[in-house]
Write a protein that holds these residues in place. Structure first.
Motif, PDB file in Angstrom:
ATOM      1  N   VAL A  72      73.195  60.223 -61.083  1.00 27.56           N
ATOM      2  CA  VAL A  72      73.680  60.957 -62.252  1.00 27.56           C
ATOM      3  C   VAL A  72      74.881  60.242 -62.862  1.00 27.56           C
ATOM      4  O   VAL A  72      74.996  60.123 -64.087  1.00 27.56           O
ATOM      5  N   MET A  73      75.776  59.773 -62.026  1.00 25.25           N
ATOM      6  CA  MET A  73      76.961  59.083 -62.531  1.00 25.25           C
ATOM      7  C   MET A  73      76.564  57.794 -63.260  1.00 25.25           C
ATOM      8  O   MET A  73      77.087  57.485 -64.340  1.00 25.25           O
ATOM      9  N   TYR A  74      75.641  57.028 -62.694  1.00 28.91           N
ATOM     10  CA  TYR A  74      75.201  55.791 -63.347  1.00 28.91           C
ATOM     11  C   TYR A  74      74.501  56.102 -64.668  1.00 28.91           C
ATOM     12  O   TYR A  74      74.678  55.381 -65.663  1.00 28.91           O
ATOM     13  N   LEU A  75      73.698  57.161 -64.696  1.00 24.77           N
ATOM     14  CA  LEU A  75      73.058  57.554 -65.949  1.00 24.77           C
ATOM     15  C   LEU A  75      74.098  57.900 -67.010  1.00 24.77           C
ATOM     16  O   LEU A  75      74.000  57.464 -68.163  1.00 24.77           O
ATOM     17  N   ASN A  76      75.088  58.663 -66.616  1.00 28.40           N
ATOM     18  CA  ASN A  76      76.120  59.081 -67.568  1.00 28.40           C
ATOM     19  C   ASN A  76      76.951  57.909 -68.066  1.00 28.40           C
ATOM     20  O   ASN A  76      77.394  57.892 -69.226  1.00 28.40           O
ATOM     21  N   GLU A  77      77.171  56.947 -67.217  1.00 26.05           N
ATOM     22  CA  GLU A  77      78.033  55.823 -67.561  1.00 26.05           C
ATOM     23  C   GLU A  77      77.303  54.693 -68.292  1.00 26.05           C
ATOM     24  O   GLU A  77      77.887  54.021 -69.145  1.00 26.05           O
ATOM     25  N   LEU A  78      76.032  54.459 -67.967  1.00 31.06           N
ATOM     26  CA  LEU A  78      75.390  53.229 -68.406  1.00 31.06           C
ATOM     27  C   LEU A  78      74.192  53.407 -69.332  1.00 31.06           C
ATOM     28  O   LEU A  78      73.833  52.478 -70.057  1.00 31.06           O
ATOM     29  N   GLN A  79      73.540  54.565 -69.326  1.00 26.51           N
ATOM     30  CA  GLN A  79      72.366  54.715 -70.189  1.00 26.51           C
ATOM     31  C   GLN A  79      72.787  54.857 -71.642  1.00 26.51           C
ATOM     32  O   GLN A  79      73.672  55.630 -71.974  1.00 26.51           O
ATOM     33  N   ARG A  80      72.120  54.094 -72.506  1.00 25.51           N
ATOM     34  CA  ARG A  80      72.415  54.132 -73.928  1.00 25.51           C
ATOM     35  C   ARG A  80      71.532  55.179 -74.618  1.00 25.51           C
ATOM     36  O   ARG A  80      70.597  55.723 -74.026  1.00 25.51           O
ATOM     37  N   GLU A  81      71.811  55.427 -75.883  1.00 30.83           N
ATOM     38  CA  GLU A  81      71.062  56.440 -76.628  1.00 30.83           C
ATOM     39  C   GLU A  81      69.572  56.129 -76.694  1.00 30.83           C
ATOM     40  O   GLU A  81      68.754  57.043 -76.763  1.00 30.83           O
ATOM     41  N   ASN A  82      69.216  54.845 -76.675  1.00 28.61           N
ATOM     42  CA  ASN A  82      67.805  54.480 -76.751  1.00 28.61           C
ATOM     43  C   ASN A  82      67.101  54.574 -75.400  1.00 28.61           C
ATOM     44  O   ASN A  82      65.924  54.236 -75.282  1.00 28.61           O
ATOM     45  N   GLY A  83      67.806  55.021 -74.355  1.00 31.80           N
ATOM     46  CA  GLY A  83      67.190  55.203 -73.052  1.00 31.80           C
ATOM     47  C   GLY A  83      67.310  54.013 -72.128  1.00 31.80           C
ATOM     48  O   GLY A  83      67.046  54.127 -70.931  1.00 31.80           O
ATOM     49  N   LEU A  84      67.703  52.861 -72.665  1.00 29.49           N
ATOM     50  CA  LEU A  84      67.834  51.657 -71.843  1.00 29.49           C
ATOM     51  C   LEU A  84      69.263  51.521 -71.324  1.00 29.49           C
ATOM     52  O   LEU A  84      70.134  52.323 -71.644  1.00 29.49           O
ATOM     53  N   PHE A  85      69.477  50.463 -70.545  1.00 25.53           N
ATOM     54  CA  PHE A  85      70.751  50.297 -69.852  1.00 25.53           C
ATOM     55  C   PHE A  85      71.312  48.896 -70.060  1.00 25.53           C
ATOM     56  O   PHE A  85      70.585  47.898 -69.920  1.00 25.53           O
ATOM     57  N   TYR A  86      72.614  48.853 -70.379  1.00 27.32           N
ATOM     58  CA  TYR A  86      73.295  47.569 -70.311  1.00 27.32           C
ATOM     59  C   TYR A  86      73.344  47.133 -68.855  1.00 27.32           C
ATOM     60  O   TYR A  86      73.344  47.964 -67.938  1.00 27.32           O
ATOM     61  N   HIS A  87      73.413  45.806 -68.651  1.00 22.76           N
ATOM     62  CA  HIS A  87      73.497  45.301 -67.274  1.00 22.76           C
ATOM     63  C   HIS A  87      74.743  45.855 -66.571  1.00 22.76           C
ATOM     64  O   HIS A  87      74.717  46.184 -65.386  1.00 22.76           O
ATOM     65  N   ALA A  88      75.812  45.981 -67.291  1.00 22.50           N
ATOM     66  CA  ALA A  88      77.072  46.548 -66.795  1.00 22.50           C
ATOM     67  C   ALA A  88      77.869  46.970 -68.027  1.00 22.50           C
ATOM     68  O   ALA A  88      77.527  46.583 -69.158  1.00 22.50           O
ATOM     69  N   PRO A  89      78.933  47.758 -67.865  1.00 23.55           N
ATOM     70  CA  PRO A  89      79.679  48.209 -69.045  1.00 23.55           C
ATOM     71  C   PRO A  89      80.189  47.077 -69.916  1.00 23.55           C
ATOM     72  O   PRO A  89      80.307  47.240 -71.144  1.00 23.55           O
ATOM     73  N   ASP A  90      80.490  45.928 -69.313  1.00 21.94           N
ATOM     74  CA  ASP A  90      81.032  44.808 -70.076  1.00 21.94           C
ATOM     75  C   ASP A  90      79.982  43.752 -70.398  1.00 21.94           C
ATOM     76  O   ASP A  90      80.310  42.647 -70.828  1.00 21.94           O
ATOM     77  N   VAL A  91      78.705  44.075 -70.200  1.00 20.79           N
ATOM     78  CA  VAL A  91      77.612  43.138 -70.497  1.00 20.79           C
ATOM     79  C   VAL A  91      76.556  43.884 -71.313  1.00 20.79           C
ATOM     80  O   VAL A  91      75.624  44.476 -70.762  1.00 20.79           O
ATOM     81  N   PRO A  92      76.673  43.884 -72.642  1.00 19.87           N
ATOM     82  CA  PRO A  92      75.852  44.753 -73.502  1.00 19.87           C
ATOM     83  C   PRO A  92      74.465  44.194 -73.825  1.00 19.87           C
ATOM     84  O   PRO A  92      74.098  44.052 -74.998  1.00 19.87           O
ATOM     85  N   PHE A  93      73.700  43.873 -72.777  1.00 17.94           N
ATOM     86  CA  PHE A  93      72.353  43.338 -72.972  1.00 17.94           C
ATOM     87  C   PHE A  93      71.366  44.117 -72.110  1.00 17.94           C
ATOM     88  O   PHE A  93      71.672  44.497 -70.976  1.00 17.94           O
ATOM     89  N   TYR A  94      70.161  44.303 -72.658  1.00 18.26           N
ATOM     90  CA  TYR A  94      69.128  45.057 -71.958  1.00 18.26           C
ATOM     91  C   TYR A  94      68.262  44.104 -71.140  1.00 18.26           C
ATOM     92  O   TYR A  94      67.124  43.794 -71.502  1.00 18.26           O
ATOM     93  N   TRP A  95      68.816  43.658 -70.035  1.00 14.85           N
ATOM     94  CA  TRP A  95      68.123  42.708 -69.168  1.00 14.85           C
ATOM     95  C   TRP A  95      66.922  43.388 -68.494  1.00 14.85           C
ATOM     96  O   TRP A  95      67.024  44.488 -67.975  1.00 14.85           O
ATOM     97  N   GLY A  96      65.779  42.696 -68.504  1.00 13.25           N
ATOM     98  CA  GLY A  96      64.537  43.280 -68.021  1.00 13.25           C
ATOM     99  C   GLY A  96      64.592  43.764 -66.584  1.00 13.25           C
ATOM    100  O   GLY A  96      64.399  44.953 -66.319  1.00 13.25           O
ATOM    101  N   ARG A  97      64.841  42.841 -65.637  1.00 12.25           N
ATOM    102  CA  ARG A  97      64.787  43.266 -64.237  1.00 12.25           C
ATOM    103  C   ARG A  97      65.898  44.255 -63.896  1.00 12.25           C
ATOM    104  O   ARG A  97      65.702  45.148 -63.077  1.00 12.25           O
ATOM    105  N   GLY A  98      67.060  44.102 -64.525  1.00  8.21           N
ATOM    106  CA  GLY A  98      68.117  45.074 -64.294  1.00  8.21           C
ATOM    107  C   GLY A  98      67.661  46.469 -64.663  1.00  8.21           C
ATOM    108  O   GLY A  98      67.845  47.437 -63.917  1.00  8.21           O
ATOM    109  N   ASN A  99      67.040  46.603 -65.826  1.00 10.46           N
ATOM    110  CA  ASN A  99      66.489  47.894 -66.217  1.00 10.46           C
ATOM    111  C   ASN A  99      65.349  48.308 -65.290  1.00 10.46           C
ATOM    112  O   ASN A  99      65.135  49.493 -65.040  1.00 10.46           O
ATOM    113  N   GLY A 100      64.643  47.321 -64.763  1.00 12.29           N
ATOM    114  CA  GLY A 100      63.588  47.616 -63.796  1.00 12.29           C
ATOM    115  C   GLY A 100      64.117  48.274 -62.543  1.00 12.29           C
ATOM    116  O   GLY A 100      63.491  49.190 -61.989  1.00 12.29           O
ATOM    117  N   TRP A 101      65.294  47.828 -62.080  1.00 11.62           N
ATOM    118  CA  TRP A 101      65.899  48.461 -60.900  1.00 11.62           C
ATOM    119  C   TRP A 101      66.185  49.938 -61.183  1.00 11.62           C
ATOM    120  O   TRP A 101      65.996  50.802 -60.319  1.00 11.62           O
TER     121      TRP A 101
END
Length: 370
Positions: free
Chosen positions: A195-224
């Motif tokens: 829940v904490m990771y969802l609140n912190e990292l999920q963007r409005e489009n449902g995808l996730f930045y690799h980390a808060p300071d890395v604003p890219f939707y990396w495939g395998r990272g989102n796969g995890w």
């Protein structure tokens, strides 16, 4: 004639439902989960250890091993289970030095493997080896950094770092610990962290930045993230307080992934970059998460079964005659540099890619009572 027409109209919804369900069961020769899983599992049996820092069994190998074990269980292949056990046996003796230490998410997740072996064999040695890997994720060491102690003070794992990779690494070992012990604390830990990771990292489009300071939707990272949510939801009771939030995050992500699937059925190295190269490990993780969601009823079958099928049919041709998956992005640290992700080397047979393919075979074979 009128009676036949009425009968046809009455049966039509059932025929449509059967057609959609069969999309995840009826595959042509060479594409069945039984055939693919056997090829990949046999390749793993003959492979060498993939070591973390050259010292310990790595997480990609662990997940490949887990996938092979789950496939073996679902196909009733006791001979394969015995072979996978035999490969593990030296870790109690001559290869004991390869057991990962317990100080990082990428190392603690190793515990999920002996816990899977315990689930299948009930050999207590596996339980005794695996459970401390789950426990030490919440036991703060004396030399912990201040930020690690702060995470623990808030009830999270001291190994928290807010990389999206973590939500498979932490989730899988805690969930496995729950599955073997039935102790609620393990499931609660994983859910609270998710829940904490969802609140912190999920963007409005449902995808996730690799980390808060890395604003890219990396495939395998989102796969995890996708696979981690799917694994957690498989065990999370319907009345668990965190389930609604996690299910919402999962469904939001799946909706976005459906939109970003390429015409060929894959997902790219950066998901939102349509001209980038298709990457197999992340695509297989998304496919696993969607198959699991359709089978468990979290996703609409009519809407998502075709997406999952198209992905599986696109993934299988990346397996060569030796059972090695190609176009696998190598291990990737976070970096605030878009070109860095495009330039990542691609390998064939890398365990990062082999493992999620095996997860897909298990998901396709799993019988689920919704």
């Amino acid at each position: 004639m009128l009676r036949k027409l009425l009968l046809f109209l009455l049966l039509l919804p059932f025929q449509a439902a059967y057609t959609q369900t069969s999309m995840l069961t009826n595959f042509p020769e060479g594409y069945t989960p039984e055939e693919v899983g056997k090829r990949l599992a046999n390749r793993f049996l003959g492979g060498k250890h993939a070591l973390h820092a050259g010292k310990w069994i790595s997480y990609p190998e662990t997940f490949n091993w887990n996938g092979a074990l789950r496939f073996a269980a679902l196909t009733g292949d006791t001979a394969l289970v015995r072979k996978l056990e035999a490969r593990f046996e030296p870790l109690f003796t001559t290869e004991k030095h390869l057991l990962p230490i317990k100080n990082h998410v990428d190392l603690n997740m190793f515990g999920s493997l002996p816990l899977e072996l315990y689930l299948q064999t009930k050999n207590v040695r596996y339980l005794e080896l695996g459970l401390p890997y789950a426990d030490t994720q919440w036991q703060v060491p004396e030399n912990a950094k201040p930020e690690e102690k702060e995470w623990a003070r808030k009830g999270y794992s001291w190994q928290t770092r807010l990389w999206i990779d973590d939500m498979y690494m932490i989730t899988i070992v805690q969930t496995q610990a729950f599955r073997v012990t039935g102790e609620q604390k393990y499931l609660d830990r994983a859910a609270k962290e998710m829940v904490m990771y969802l609140n912190e990292l999920q963007r409005e489009n449902g995808l996730f930045y690799h980390a808060p300071d890395v604003p890219f939707y990396w495939g395998r990272g989102n796969g995890w993230m996708a696979a981690g949510m799917a694994e957690l939801l498989r065990s999370l009771p319907r009345n668990h307080k965190d389930r609604p939030r996690i299910l919402k995050g999962y469904r939001t992500m799946m909706k976005s992934l459906k939109a970003y699937q390429t015409p060929g059925g894959m997902w790219n190295q950066l998901i939102d970059e349509p001209t980038w190269w298709a990457e197999t490990s992340g695509s297989a993780m998304f496919t696993f998460a969607m198959i699991t969601g359709v089978k468990h009823g979290w996703l609409n079958t009519k809407e998502y079964a075709p997406v999952a099928r198209n992905a599986w049919m696109a993934l299988v041709p990346y397996i060569d005659k030796n059972g090695a998956v190609s176009e696998v992005c190598v291990g990737t640290n976070k970096k605030n540099d878009k070109q860095y992700y495009f330039d990542r080397p691609r390998r064939t047979g890398d365990y990062h890619g082999q493992a999620p393919y095996l997860w897909c075979t298990a998901a396709l074979l799993e019988k689920v009572a919704k």
